[in-house]
Design a protein around this motif. Structure first.
Motif, PDB file in Angstrom:
ATOM      1  N   ALA A  45       0.958  -1.169  -0.216  1.00  0.00           N
ATOM      2  CA  ALA A  45       0.032  -0.076  -0.059  1.00  0.00           C
ATOM      3  C   ALA A  45       0.925   1.078   0.117  1.00  0.00           C
ATOM      4  O   ALA A  45       0.604   2.227  -0.912  1.00  0.00           O
ATOM      5  CB  ALA A  45      -0.871  -0.001   1.139  1.00  0.00           C
ATOM      6  N   ALA A  46       1.884   1.293   0.789  1.00  0.00           N
ATOM      7  CA  ALA A  46       2.849   2.464   0.860  1.00  0.00           C
ATOM      8  C   ALA A  46       3.526   2.676  -0.502  1.00  0.00           C
ATOM      9  O   ALA A  46       3.345   3.991  -0.757  1.00  0.00           O
ATOM     10  CB  ALA A  46       4.012   2.114   1.983  1.00  0.00           C
ATOM     11  N   PHE A  47       3.770   1.730  -1.171  1.00  0.00           N
ATOM     12  CA  PHE A  47       4.491   1.958  -2.518  1.00  0.00           C
ATOM     13  C   PHE A  47       3.410   2.432  -3.384  1.00  0.00           C
ATOM     14  O   PHE A  47       3.797   3.505  -4.160  1.00  0.00           O
ATOM     15  CB  PHE A  47       4.941   0.431  -3.214  1.00  0.00           C
ATOM     16  N   PHE A  48       2.492   2.188  -3.531  1.00  0.00           N
ATOM     17  CA  PHE A  48       1.364   2.834  -4.502  1.00  0.00           C
ATOM     18  C   PHE A  48       0.662   4.256  -3.778  1.00  0.00           C
ATOM     19  O   PHE A  48       0.259   4.907  -4.716  1.00  0.00           O
ATOM     20  CB  PHE A  48       0.157   2.001  -4.713  1.00  0.00           C
ATOM     21  N   ASN A  49       1.017   4.354  -2.488  1.00  0.00           N
ATOM     22  CA  ASN A  49       0.626   5.499  -1.921  1.00  0.00           C
ATOM     23  C   ASN A  49       1.538   6.675  -2.791  1.00  0.00           C
ATOM     24  O   ASN A  49       1.086   7.653  -2.973  1.00  0.00           O
ATOM     25  CB  ASN A  49       0.735   5.765  -0.661  1.00  0.00           C
ATOM     26  N   GLN A 272      -6.723  -9.551  -6.436  1.00  0.00           N
ATOM     27  CA  GLN A 272      -6.639  -8.635  -5.095  1.00  0.00           C
ATOM     28  C   GLN A 272      -5.444  -7.800  -4.988  1.00  0.00           C
ATOM     29  O   GLN A 272      -5.624  -6.705  -4.641  1.00  0.00           O
ATOM     30  CB  GLN A 272      -6.977  -9.330  -4.034  1.00  0.00           C
ATOM     31  N   LEU A 273      -4.434  -8.370  -5.800  1.00  0.00           N
ATOM     32  CA  LEU A 273      -3.094  -7.375  -5.629  1.00  0.00           C
ATOM     33  C   LEU A 273      -3.307  -6.149  -6.604  1.00  0.00           C
ATOM     34  O   LEU A 273      -3.107  -5.074  -6.057  1.00  0.00           O
ATOM     35  CB  LEU A 273      -1.990  -8.363  -6.151  1.00  0.00           C
ATOM     36  N   LEU A 274      -4.096  -6.364  -7.769  1.00  0.00           N
ATOM     37  CA  LEU A 274      -4.416  -5.276  -8.444  1.00  0.00           C
ATOM     38  C   LEU A 274      -5.504  -4.355  -8.040  1.00  0.00           C
ATOM     39  O   LEU A 274      -5.152  -3.056  -7.812  1.00  0.00           O
ATOM     40  CB  LEU A 274      -4.904  -5.849  -9.960  1.00  0.00           C
ATOM     41  N   SER A 275      -6.439  -4.756  -7.335  1.00  0.00           N
ATOM     42  CA  SER A 275      -7.524  -4.077  -6.954  1.00  0.00           C
ATOM     43  C   SER A 275      -7.088  -3.063  -5.512  1.00  0.00           C
ATOM     44  O   SER A 275      -7.159  -2.030  -5.377  1.00  0.00           O
ATOM     45  CB  SER A 275      -8.778  -4.790  -6.462  1.00  0.00           C
ATOM     46  N   SER A 276      -6.088  -3.951  -4.706  1.00  0.00           N
ATOM     47  CA  SER A 276      -5.776  -3.275  -3.533  1.00  0.00           C
ATOM     48  C   SER A 276      -4.650  -2.227  -4.065  1.00  0.00           C
ATOM     49  O   SER A 276      -4.731  -0.838  -3.379  1.00  0.00           O
ATOM     50  CB  SER A 276      -5.037  -4.266  -2.600  1.00  0.00           C
ATOM     51  N   ALA A 277      -3.705  -2.502  -4.923  1.00  0.00           N
ATOM     52  CA  ALA A 277      -2.997  -1.544  -5.593  1.00  0.00           C
ATOM     53  C   ALA A 277      -3.733  -0.197  -6.189  1.00  0.00           C
ATOM     54  O   ALA A 277      -3.371   0.883  -5.895  1.00  0.00           O
ATOM     55  CB  ALA A 277      -2.085  -1.986  -6.472  1.00  0.00           C
ATOM     56  N   SER A 278      -4.714  -0.435  -6.673  1.00  0.00           N
ATOM     57  CA  SER A 278      -5.386   0.733  -7.135  1.00  0.00           C
ATOM     58  C   SER A 278      -6.211   1.616  -6.321  1.00  0.00           C
ATOM     59  O   SER A 278      -6.182   2.787  -6.314  1.00  0.00           O
ATOM     60  CB  SER A 278      -6.683   0.008  -8.240  1.00  0.00           C
ATOM     61  N   PHE A 279      -6.587   0.868  -5.382  1.00  0.00           N
ATOM     62  CA  PHE A 279      -7.310   1.776  -4.079  1.00  0.00           C
ATOM     63  C   PHE A 279      -6.295   2.377  -3.298  1.00  0.00           C
ATOM     64  O   PHE A 279      -6.393   3.445  -3.194  1.00  0.00           O
ATOM     65  CB  PHE A 279      -8.087   0.799  -3.270  1.00  0.00           C
ATOM     66  N   SER A 280      -4.894   2.106  -3.067  1.00  0.00           N
ATOM     67  CA  SER A 280      -3.900   2.338  -2.449  1.00  0.00           C
ATOM     68  C   SER A 280      -3.557   3.436  -3.421  1.00  0.00           C
ATOM     69  O   SER A 280      -3.085   4.761  -2.782  1.00  0.00           O
ATOM     70  CB  SER A 280      -2.674   1.628  -2.170  1.00  0.00           C
ATOM     71  N   LEU A 281      -3.483   3.615  -4.671  1.00  0.00           N
ATOM     72  CA  LEU A 281      -3.130   4.722  -5.405  1.00  0.00           C
ATOM     73  C   LEU A 281      -4.109   5.915  -5.438  1.00  0.00           C
ATOM     74  O   LEU A 281      -3.663   7.025  -5.165  1.00  0.00           O
ATOM     75  CB  LEU A 281      -3.246   4.195  -6.923  1.00  0.00           C
ATOM     76  N   GLY A 282      -5.293   5.438  -5.376  1.00  0.00           N
ATOM     77  CA  GLY A 282      -6.479   6.461  -5.169  1.00  0.00           C
ATOM     78  C   GLY A 282      -6.338   7.020  -3.989  1.00  0.00           C
ATOM     79  O   GLY A 282      -6.683   8.346  -3.742  1.00  0.00           O
ATOM     80  N   HIS A 283      -6.121   6.269  -2.783  1.00  0.00           N
ATOM     81  CA  HIS A 283      -5.836   6.859  -1.604  1.00  0.00           C
ATOM     82  C   HIS A 283      -4.997   8.049  -1.423  1.00  0.00           C
ATOM     83  O   HIS A 283      -4.907   9.188  -0.848  1.00  0.00           O
ATOM     84  CB  HIS A 283      -5.545   5.718  -0.489  1.00  0.00           C
ATOM     85  N   GLY A 284      -3.644   7.566  -1.911  1.00  0.00           N
ATOM     86  CA  GLY A 284      -2.441   8.708  -2.080  1.00  0.00           C
ATOM     87  C   GLY A 284      -2.905   9.694  -2.619  1.00  0.00           C
ATOM     88  O   GLY A 284      -2.502  10.880  -2.489  1.00  0.00           O
TER      89      GLY A 284
END
Length: 451
Positions: A45-49, A272-284
Motif C-alpha cells: 500500500a505504501a508503495f502505491f501511495n 486482489q493485488l491489483l484492486s488493492s494497489a488501485s485503491f492505495s493509488l487513489g488513497h494517496g
C-alpha cells in the motif's frame, strides 16, 4: 515566516498520521483474505501511495485550499485547523474508529475560519471595497460554502464536501453492488453473461477514446516524445488504470463459469493485488492533495500580509500560486515539486506504520470478507476515488471503502452486514466535521490569547 514553516511541518505530520490512520482502507480486505501478511500489505500500500505522485494532478488540493477565503483569514486560522485535525485523528485512531481524515481537516479549517470571523466582526455584517465598489459581507461567508461548476464541471465548496459524506460511500456501495451482480451472473454456464461482458468491454473502449488526451491537447508535455508524453499524461494514466481494473474483472468474467471453485479463488486472490494497489493509488492521490491544499492556502495567506516576501529560499521554494480567474483570464496554479513529493512521502511512511485497530474493524467487523468480496470492494472503492478526483472533490477514502464493503455484503443478504457496527461508523462520520470545527475554534481562541 516562522509560523508558516511550523504550519508546513505540522501539515506533513498530519499527512503521516493520515497514512497510518487510513492504512486499513486499502489493506484491510487483503489482510482479511490472507493474500498478504500485514507487513507485506503495508509495504504494498505504501508503495502505491507514493506512486500516486506521478498519476494525479492538483484539483483536490485547489478545492481544499479554497475552503476558506484566504484574503480574509490569517495563519493562526490554518494552524488551529491543522492542530485540531491531528488531535481528532489521534483520538479516533486510539479508539479504532475509521473516521475521515479528509473531513477532519476540512472541519478544522472551516471551524477556525468561522471563529476568526466572529472574533473580528462578531455576528454582524461588514463592508469591504472591491474595485471601487462597496460590498456587504456576512461573517459566515468567510467559508466557501458553495461555488457553481464551470464549463460542465461539478460545483464545489464545503457544502458539496459535506454532501459526499453520504454520496461517496453510496457511490462505492452502488458500484460494488453491480460488480458483484455482474460476477454472480457471469458464473452461470450460458452465453448471455459473456455477451453482456463483451458489450460492456466495447462500451468502455469507446469511452476511453473520448476521455484520453491527445498530444496536441497536453499543456505541459512531460517528454519530447509525443508517444511517451501521451502515455505519461496524468489524466491518461488515471483513465488507463480505470480500464485495467475494468478489463481484469471483465476477462475473469469471461472464464468464470469454466473455473472450479478453488481455481476461481486462486485467480481472485491474485486479482486482489491489483484492486488493492488501485485503491492505495487513489488513497494517496486523494489524501495527499488535501495537505498540499493546506500548504498552498498557508502560503497564499502569508503573501496577503507580506506581498513582497521572497518565497525562494534555496530548497525551500514556496512559490505556490493558486489557480484563479481574473477579469475572465484563467491563471494556472503553480506548486514547487518538493511539496507534493514531501506529501506523498509522508503518507507512504504513515501507511508503513500501519493502523491495526482500524484494520480489524474494516476487515472483519462490517461483514465477512473473502477474496471475491475483496476484489469487488477494492475495485469499487478505487473507481469511486478516481471519479471524484477527476471532478476535484475531496472525499473520504474511509467512507468510500466502507460503502464498498457494505455493497458487496448486501448482495449476499442484508443480514450479512453487521448493521450495528455500520451505524456506529455512521455516527462517527456525522460528528467528524462539527467536532473538528469545535476543537479548531477553541484552539484558535487559545492561540489568539497567547500569541
Amino acid at each position: 515566516m516562522t509560523l508558516l514553516i511550523v504550519i508546513i511541518v505540522l501539515a506533513l505530520v498530519f499527512d503521516y498520521i493520515n497514512g497510518f490512520h487510513d492504512a486499513a482502507n486499502s489493506i484491510a480486505t487483503i489482510v482479511a483474505t490472507k493474500v498478504l501478511t500485514p507487513f507485506q500489505a503495508v509495504l504494498w500500500a505504501a508503495f502505491f501511495n507514493f506512486l500516486a505522485y506521478w498519476v494525479f494532478g492538483f484539483g483536490v488540493a485547489d478545492t481544499v485550499a479554497k475552503t476558506a477565503k484566504t484574503d480574509s483569514i490569517n495563519l493562526t486560522v490554518i494552524l488551529s485547523g491543522v492542530i485540531a485535525a491531528i488531535i481528532w485523528n489521534l483520538i479516533t485512531w486510539w479508539k479504532g474508529i475509521p473516521s475521515s481524515s479528509s473531513h477532519t481537516l476540512i472541519g478544522g479549517f472551516a471551524g477556525a475560519a468561522i471563529a476568526h470571523a466572529i472574533s473580528v466582526h462578531g455576528f454582524s455584517d461588514y463592508f469591504v471595497v472591491e474595485d471601487g465598489v462597496q460590498l456587504t459581507k456576512h461573517w459566515y461567508n468567510i467559508v466557501n460554502w458553495y461555488k457553481p461548476g464551470e464549463n460542465g464541471s461539478l460545483p464545489s465548496g464545503v457544502s458539496v464536501i459535506i454532501a459526499f459524506i453520504v454520496l461517496a460511500p453510496l457511490l462505492g456501495m452502488i458500484i460494488s453492488y453491480f460488480i458483484s451482480l455482474w460476477l454472480m451472473y457471469s458464473s452461470r454456464k450460458n452465453s448471455l453473461p459473456k455477451i453482456l461482458t463483451v458489450v460492456l468491454m466495447l462500451l468502455v473502449l469507446w469511452f476511453l477514446s473520448k476521455v484520453l488526451v491527445g498530444y496536441e491537447n497536453i499543456k505541459k508535455p512531460r517528454f519530447e516524445s509525443p508517444f511517451w508524453s501521451v502515455i505519461c499524461e496524468p489524466s491518461n494514466i488515471k483513465w488507463s488504470l480505470v480500464a485495467i481494473i475494468f478489463y481484469s474483472v471483465a476477462l475473469f468474467n469471461l472464464v468464470f463459469s469454466s473455473l472450479s471453485t478453488s481455481k476461481a479463488e486462486k485467480v481472485l486472490k491474485k486479482m486482489q493485488l491489483l484492486s488493492s494497489a488501485s485503491f492505495s493509488l487513489g488513497h494517496g492521490g486523494n489524501d495527499s492533495q488535501k495537505v498540499m491544499g493546506i500548504i498552498a492556502a498557508a502560503v497564499a495567506v502569508y503573501l496577503n500580509t507580506h506581498p513582497h516576501a521572497n518565497m525562494s529560499m534555496g530548497w525551500l521554494d514556496l512559490n505556490v500560486v493558486l489557480p484563479s480567474d481574473k477579469n475572465g483570464v484563467k491563471i494556472d496554479g503553480q506548486m514547487p515539486s518538493w511539496i507534493p513529493l514531501a506529501c506523498y512521502s509522508a503518507i507512504a511512511l504513515g501507511t508503513l506504520s500501519g493502523g491495526w485497530k482500524i484494520i480489524k474493524t474494516m476487515g472483519s467487523k462490517i461483514t465477512k470478507v473473502t477474496a471475491y468480496e475483496g476484489v469487488v470492494a477494492e475495485s469499487a472503492g478505487a473507481l469511486t476515488l478516481f471519479i471524484t478526483e477527476h471532478f476535484k472533490i475531496p472525499v473520504s477514502t474511509t467512507h468510500t471503502i466502507t460503502g464498498s464493503i457494505i455493497g458487496v455484503g448486501v448482495t449476499k443478504r442484508v443480514s450479512a452486514v453487521r448493521w450495528g457496527v455500520t451505524v456506529k461508523l455512521l455516527w462517527a462520520w456525522i460528528f467528524t466535521i462539527p467536532v473538528s470545527a469545535l476543537i479548531a475554534a477553541l484552539i484558535y481562541y487559545l492561540l489568539k490569547f497567547f500569541m
